[in-house]
Write a protein that holds these residues in place. Structure first.
Motif, mmCIF file in Angstrom:
data_model
loop_
_atom_site.group_PDB
_atom_site.id
_atom_site.type_symbol
_atom_site.label_atom_id
_atom_site.label_comp_id
_atom_site.label_asym_id
_atom_site.label_seq_id
_atom_site.Cartn_x
_atom_site.Cartn_y
_atom_site.Cartn_z
ATOM 1 N N MET A 1 17.865 44.106 -67.615
ATOM 2 C CA MET A 1 19.060 43.306 -67.892
ATOM 3 C C MET A 1 19.001 42.750 -69.318
ATOM 4 N N GLN A 2 20.141 42.882 -70.015
ATOM 5 C CA GLN A 2 20.206 42.323 -71.365
ATOM 6 C C GLN A 2 20.196 40.792 -71.250
ATOM 7 N N MET A 3 19.349 40.127 -72.018
ATOM 8 C CA MET A 3 19.250 38.669 -71.862
ATOM 9 C C MET A 3 19.669 37.962 -73.131
ATOM 10 N N PHE A 4 20.325 36.866 -72.956
ATOM 11 C CA PHE A 4 20.749 36.058 -74.091
ATOM 12 C C PHE A 4 19.578 35.140 -74.461
ATOM 13 N N GLU A 5 19.197 35.156 -75.730
ATOM 14 C CA GLU A 5 17.958 34.482 -76.134
ATOM 15 C C GLU A 5 18.048 32.970 -76.208
ATOM 16 N N TYR A 6 19.245 32.473 -76.325
ATOM 17 C CA TYR A 6 19.374 31.066 -76.720
ATOM 18 C C TYR A 6 19.872 30.184 -75.581
ATOM 19 N N LEU A 7 19.617 30.594 -74.341
ATOM 20 C CA LEU A 7 20.095 29.790 -73.225
ATOM 21 C C LEU A 7 19.338 28.469 -73.160
ATOM 22 N N GLN A 8 20.084 27.452 -72.757
ATOM 23 C CA GLN A 8 19.553 26.106 -72.757
ATOM 24 C C GLN A 8 19.728 25.513 -71.362
ATOM 25 N N CYS A 9 18.732 24.776 -70.935
ATOM 26 C CA CYS A 9 18.794 24.147 -69.608
ATOM 27 C C CYS A 9 19.973 23.159 -69.572
ATOM 28 N N PRO A 10 20.835 23.269 -68.541
ATOM 29 C CA PRO A 10 21.983 22.367 -68.484
ATOM 30 C C PRO A 10 21.577 20.931 -68.133
ATOM 31 N N LEU A 11 20.331 20.738 -67.674
ATOM 32 C CA LEU A 11 19.902 19.391 -67.268
ATOM 33 C C LEU A 11 19.190 18.648 -68.396
ATOM 34 N N CYS A 12 18.309 19.360 -69.152
ATOM 35 C CA CYS A 12 17.524 18.654 -70.175
ATOM 36 C C CYS A 12 17.649 19.280 -71.566
ATOM 37 N N ARG A 13 18.418 20.358 -71.681
ATOM 38 C CA ARG A 13 18.709 21.009 -72.971
ATOM 39 C C ARG A 13 17.513 21.697 -73.616
ATOM 40 N N GLN A 14 16.418 21.860 -72.877
ATOM 41 C CA GLN A 14 15.287 22.638 -73.410
ATOM 42 C C GLN A 14 15.602 24.127 -73.251
ATOM 43 N N PRO A 15 14.946 25.001 -74.047
ATOM 44 C CA PRO A 15 15.203 26.439 -73.906
ATOM 45 C C PRO A 15 14.836 26.948 -72.511
ATOM 46 N N LEU A 16 15.561 27.967 -72.071
ATOM 47 C CA LEU A 16 15.284 28.597 -70.774
ATOM 48 C C LEU A 16 14.610 29.948 -71.004
ATOM 49 N N GLN A 17 13.598 30.233 -70.220
ATOM 50 C CA GLN A 17 12.922 31.538 -70.276
ATOM 51 C C GLN A 17 13.152 32.241 -68.950
ATOM 52 N N LEU A 18 13.298 33.581 -69.027
ATOM 53 C CA LEU A 18 13.520 34.357 -67.803
ATOM 54 C C LEU A 18 12.221 34.970 -67.313
ATOM 55 N N THR A 19 11.827 34.648 -66.083
ATOM 56 C CA THR A 19 10.715 35.360 -65.441
ATOM 57 C C THR A 19 11.088 35.629 -63.993
ATOM 58 N N ASP A 20 10.904 36.894 -63.594
ATOM 59 C CA ASP A 20 11.184 37.287 -62.202
ATOM 60 C C ASP A 20 12.521 36.756 -61.699
ATOM 61 N N ARG A 21 13.566 37.054 -62.411
ATOM 62 C CA ARG A 21 14.932 36.686 -61.996
ATOM 63 C C ARG A 21 15.153 35.179 -61.855
ATOM 64 N N THR A 22 14.289 34.396 -62.524
ATOM 65 C CA THR A 22 14.503 32.944 -62.528
ATOM 66 C C THR A 22 14.484 32.442 -63.968
ATOM 67 N N LEU A 23 15.464 31.632 -64.311
ATOM 68 C CA LEU A 23 15.461 30.962 -65.613
ATOM 69 C C LEU A 23 14.789 29.611 -65.415
ATOM 70 N N ARG A 24 13.852 29.286 -66.332
ATOM 71 C CA ARG A 24 13.063 28.072 -66.154
ATOM 72 C C ARG A 24 12.882 27.389 -67.509
ATOM 73 N N CYS A 25 12.963 26.052 -67.521
ATOM 74 C CA CYS A 25 12.696 25.316 -68.765
ATOM 75 C C CYS A 25 11.312 24.678 -68.663
ATOM 76 N N GLU A 26 10.871 24.056 -69.757
ATOM 77 C CA GLU A 26 9.503 23.502 -69.746
ATOM 78 C C GLU A 26 9.396 22.300 -68.811
ATOM 79 N N ASN A 27 10.521 21.740 -68.432
ATOM 80 C CA ASN A 27 10.483 20.631 -67.459
ATOM 81 C C ASN A 27 10.614 21.135 -66.016
#
Ligand SMILES: C[S@@+](CC[C@H](N)C(=O)[O-])C[C@H]1O[C@@H](n2cnc3c(N)ncnc32)[C@H](O)[C@@H]1O
Ligand SMILES: [Zn+2]
Length: 284
Positions: A1-27
């Motif tokens: 899947m093509q991924m957008f690099e600059y996604l931001q967590c809607p709760l804390c605005r930290q960057p989101l990373q994709l692993t195993d079909r889950t987007l996750r921020c550092e929080n």
């Protein structure tokens, strides 16, 4: 899947990373990919109603209407303006980020995906879950997101081109996510849009229409602002087509019982489209 690099967590605005079909921020805020392929990044506090945006029936009508190709001239003009901008700015290897805000069921987004040069990362955002689910059917490779245009889950200065086609504007938010030198492209309807349909609905057709340009000039100071006017005619050959067009417009809420009856009798209609594409090229 093509991924957008600059996604931001809607709760804390930290960057989101994709692993195993889950987007996750550092929080550790997590957003799972839905079965249909989209991500839901609309926290409950950013919703004004339980099911915001277009409902399933409106989405179905919009898709049926757009699939007939009557608005293809709009799709072609939008894609041409975006292509010209990218060519002028220079295409960067797999780095041009294009965000379609209020993508609906994805007709224009998919036209961009099929016709822009390689090296573009496209993302479609809409507040309606039903619209985004339908958009997923068009293209499983693209990133589709349920989110509000007023809280776009993208980093500051991360978007090369933002399109907002027939969708409510959030100009300060668009300014936040757009890069210097980026392009904002807005589609809006002119005073004569669908005049023949409006003639059937209203006793007296009002000429007032929303001109976004004063707002654009107030927010995007020093930007190069211009527009392209599109006028074309198209023919509806059946009553279901007329009803689909009605169901795509705000006139469906305003039509009286008598107007609806008049429209039930109508089996063909020649209609004019009157569209403005407003371009805002941000300064560097
Ligand atoms: C008239 S439709 C246009 C859809 C698509 N751009 C097209 O032209 O086919 C407007 C879209 O805006 C979406 N919308 C409304 N408010 C929104 C918001 N605050 N943020 C994102 N999308 C929104 C609706 O769900 C709907 O899909
Ligand atoms: Zn977070």
């Amino acid at each position: 899947m093509q991924m957008f690099e600059y996604l931001q967590c809607p709760l804390c605005r930290q960057p989101l990373q994709l692993t195993d079909r889950t987007l996750r921020c550092e929080n550790n805020h997590c957003f799972d990919q839905a079965r249909q392929g989209y991500f839901h990044l609309l926290p409950v506090q950013n919703k004004r109603s339980r099911l915001p945006g277009d409902n399933a029936e409106m989405v179905r009508n919009r898709r049926s209407f757009l699939e007939r190709g009557h608005y293809q001239p709009i799709a072609e003009a939008v894609t041409a303006l975006v292509s010209t901008h990218l060519a002028k700015e220079g295409i960067k290897d797999n780095k041009n980020s294009i965000l379609d805000c209020g993508c609906g069921e994805g007709y224009y987004t998919q036209h961009l995906a099929e016709n822009l040069p390689d090296g573009c990362q496209l993302i479609g955002v809409d507040i309606s879950k039903d619209a985004v689910k339908a958009a997923c059917q068009r293209n499983r490779q693209m990133t589709w997101i349920v989110a509000s245009g007023a809280h776009i889950p993208a980093a500051d200065n991360s978007v090369d081109v933002l399109t907002c086609l027939f969708t409510p504007l959030a100009l300060e938010e668009f300014q936040r996510v757009l890069k210097p030198g980026g392009l904002l492209l807005i589609a809006s309807t002119g005073p004569n849009h669908l005049m023949q349909l409006r003639d059937l609905i209203y006793e007296e057709v009002k000429q007032n229409f929303f001109d976004p340009e004063p707002g654009l000039r107030a927010v995007f100071k020093n930007a190069h602002i211009y527009n392209q006017h599109l006028e074309f005619a198209f023919q509806l050959d059946s009553n279901p087509e007329i009803q689909q067009l009605l169901a795509m417009t705000p006139h469906q809420w305003r039509a009286s019982a008598e107007a609806r009856q008049r429209l039930e009798q109508q089996t063909e209609l020649a209609v004019n489209a009157d569209i403005y594409l407003h371009c805002v090229e941000l300064s560097r």
